[in-house]
Motif scaffolding. Structure first.
Motif, PDB file in Angstrom:
ATOM      1  N   LEU A  78      60.859  32.063  54.589  1.00  0.00           N
ATOM      2  CA  LEU A  78      59.676  32.937  54.492  1.00  0.00           C
ATOM      3  C   LEU A  78      59.613  34.306  54.627  1.00  0.00           C
ATOM      4  N   ALA A  79      60.391  34.981  55.458  1.00  0.00           N
ATOM      5  CA  ALA A  79      60.518  36.305  55.508  1.00  0.00           C
ATOM      6  C   ALA A  79      61.262  36.961  54.181  1.00  0.00           C
ATOM      7  N   GLN A  80      62.012  36.260  53.502  1.00  0.00           N
ATOM      8  CA  GLN A  80      62.813  36.424  52.233  1.00  0.00           C
ATOM      9  C   GLN A  80      61.537  36.473  51.017  1.00  0.00           C
ATOM     10  N   ALA A  81      60.847  35.209  51.101  1.00  0.00           N
ATOM     11  CA  ALA A  81      59.966  35.279  50.266  1.00  0.00           C
ATOM     12  C   ALA A  81      58.885  36.225  49.895  1.00  0.00           C
ATOM     13  N   ALA A  82      58.622  36.918  51.313  1.00  0.00           N
ATOM     14  CA  ALA A  82      57.451  37.714  51.218  1.00  0.00           C
ATOM     15  C   ALA A  82      58.242  39.158  50.356  1.00  0.00           C
ATOM     16  N   VAL A  83      59.544  39.411  50.769  1.00  0.00           N
ATOM     17  CA  VAL A  83      60.140  40.396  50.098  1.00  0.00           C
ATOM     18  C   VAL A  83      60.305  40.244  48.589  1.00  0.00           C
ATOM     19  N   VAL A  85      58.153  38.775  46.694  1.00  0.00           N
ATOM     20  CA  VAL A  85      56.890  39.105  46.077  1.00  0.00           C
ATOM     21  C   VAL A  85      56.832  40.430  46.038  1.00  0.00           C
ATOM     22  N   ALA A  86      57.101  41.285  46.897  1.00  0.00           N
ATOM     23  CA  ALA A  86      56.991  42.661  46.823  1.00  0.00           C
ATOM     24  C   ALA A  86      57.858  43.568  45.876  1.00  0.00           C
ATOM     25  N   THR A  96      66.582  32.882  48.390  1.00  0.00           N
ATOM     26  CA  THR A  96      65.613  32.189  48.969  1.00  0.00           C
ATOM     27  C   THR A  96      65.563  30.835  48.438  1.00  0.00           C
ATOM     28  N   ALA A 173      66.459  41.906  53.796  1.00  0.00           N
ATOM     29  CA  ALA A 173      66.368  40.529  53.611  1.00  0.00           C
ATOM     30  C   ALA A 173      67.266  39.839  53.390  1.00  0.00           C
TER      31      ALA A 173
END
Length: 358
Positions: A78-83, A85-86, A96, A173
């Motif tokens: 989840l933490a990697q997925a946020a990065v 997206v950015a 991920t 990440a």
């Protein structure tokens, strides 16, 4: 081979509960019935009837390890997925996906642990422990798929280099991914070796491969920061080679388990213990095999030919008891007593020798 001296440790205990006294209150009859049902469905032993069976406890430890690792890898993904997206980093997206796939390998192994706790049936007379070996095959195939996907992504990046945005965030990440996977790998491998689960060890090795993939993302991000767009795919190819080595180790471990291989040191230890049992004149055939993360033994002992049936049975029970204490994760032993041959006496096994050669 039928023999009156054979003895199995996990045999039922028909006592007064098997035939309850008639009468009594409905509540008392209900308690007796539920006690009988629990007695039949729950594996137990002579020495620890009031304690949790070690085999069940090892399955519970395996399940706990799976749920903990699933939570850690889920949070990492989840933490990697946020990065992702950015930053739009394709390499981090692949990492991920790897972490998500690694977390999902807990599903077949968790199912195997749950199945392994079921009681044996008339069709599956040894129980369902071998489900762990099937889960190990699934995990090995998943590692192989990860290696193929990593190689494919690296080659694609070599043919079509792409810039990486938000490099510092991608690097952080990647470190998070490596830390999460390495922690999960150590936890799974440690618990797997302690309970004797080759599948859980293989799953830990799989988590370690995804940690290497995270390092590839980190090194690739460093190369991108220096303007080297080919750094990411080249490192990805190197990590693919590392994953292939881990795949070899995991496949070898699962293959040996499927082929009933055991550590020869366990056989030596069992023979040494049996040789010290009073009344044992020799150790004939000795076999050990894994069923899931539990060991079973089959032993043929040579005893005094003039011993009575009761004496031979006592020696067999003593030998079984000693094995259960001496051999780690051994949960059952089948002991066969052979009389020492007398001069001029024909071998009683000659009548079945041709079946052994067939």
């Amino acid at each position: 081979m039928s023999d009156p001296h054979r003895h199995h440790h996990d045999h039922p205990h028909p006592q007064h509960d098997e035939h309850p006294r008639p009468g009594g209150s409905p509540a008392a009859r209900w308690r007796r019935r539920t006690h009988r049902l629990a007695h039949r469905l729950t594996p137990h032993s002579h020495e620890s009837a009031d304690k949790l069976d070690p085999a069940l406890e090892s399955s519970a430890r395996g399940l706990r390890a799976l749920w903990v690792s699933l939570a850690v890898l889920g949070a990492t993904a989840l933490a990697q997925a946020a990065v992702v997206v950015a930053s739009g980093s394709v390499a981090l997206l692949g990492d991920t996906v790897h972490n998500t796939a690694d977390a999902l390998t807990a599903v077949p192994l968790g199912i195997a642990f749950v199945l392994g706790r079921r009681a044996a049936t008339r069709r599956f007379t040894y129980g369902y422990g071998r489900a762990e070996d099937l889960a190990g095959v699934v995990i090995v195939l998943t590692i192989a798929a990860s290696a193929v996907l990593t190689a494919w992504t690296a080659v694609d990046r070599l043919l079509d280099p792409r810039p990486v945005a938000h490099v510092p965030a991608v690097a952080v990440a990647a470190l998070v991914g490596f830390a999460g996977n390495e922690w999960v790998a150590r936890h799974r491998i440690r618990v797997g070796r302690e309970i004797g689960s080759a599948a859980l060890v293989a799953d830990g090795l799989h988590a370690r491969t995804d940690g290497y993939t995270s390092l590839a993302v980190l090194l690739g991000a460093g190369g991108a920061a220096l303007g080297l767009q080919l750094a990411d795919p080249l490192v990805g190819l190197a990590i693919t080679a590392a994953i292939a080595l881990v795949l070899r180790d995991a496949a070898r471990e699962v293959f040996r388990r499927l082929m009933d291989a055991v550590d020869p040191a366990l056989v030596d230890r069992a023979e040494q213990v049996l040789d010290q049992i009073p009344g044992v004149r020799g150790v004939g055939e000795l076999r050990l095999r894994w069923i899931g993360h539990r060991l079973r033994a089959e032993v043929a002992l040579v005893v005094d030919g003039e011993a009575t049936v009761r004496e031979a049975h006592r020696i067999a029970v003593t030998a079984e008891h000693a094995l259960l204490h001496a051999v780690p994760r051994l949960t059952a032993a089948l002991v066969h007593a052979d009389p020492a041959p007398s001069p001029g006496e024909a071998d009683p096994h000659l009548a079945i020798a041709h079946h052994a050669r067939a």
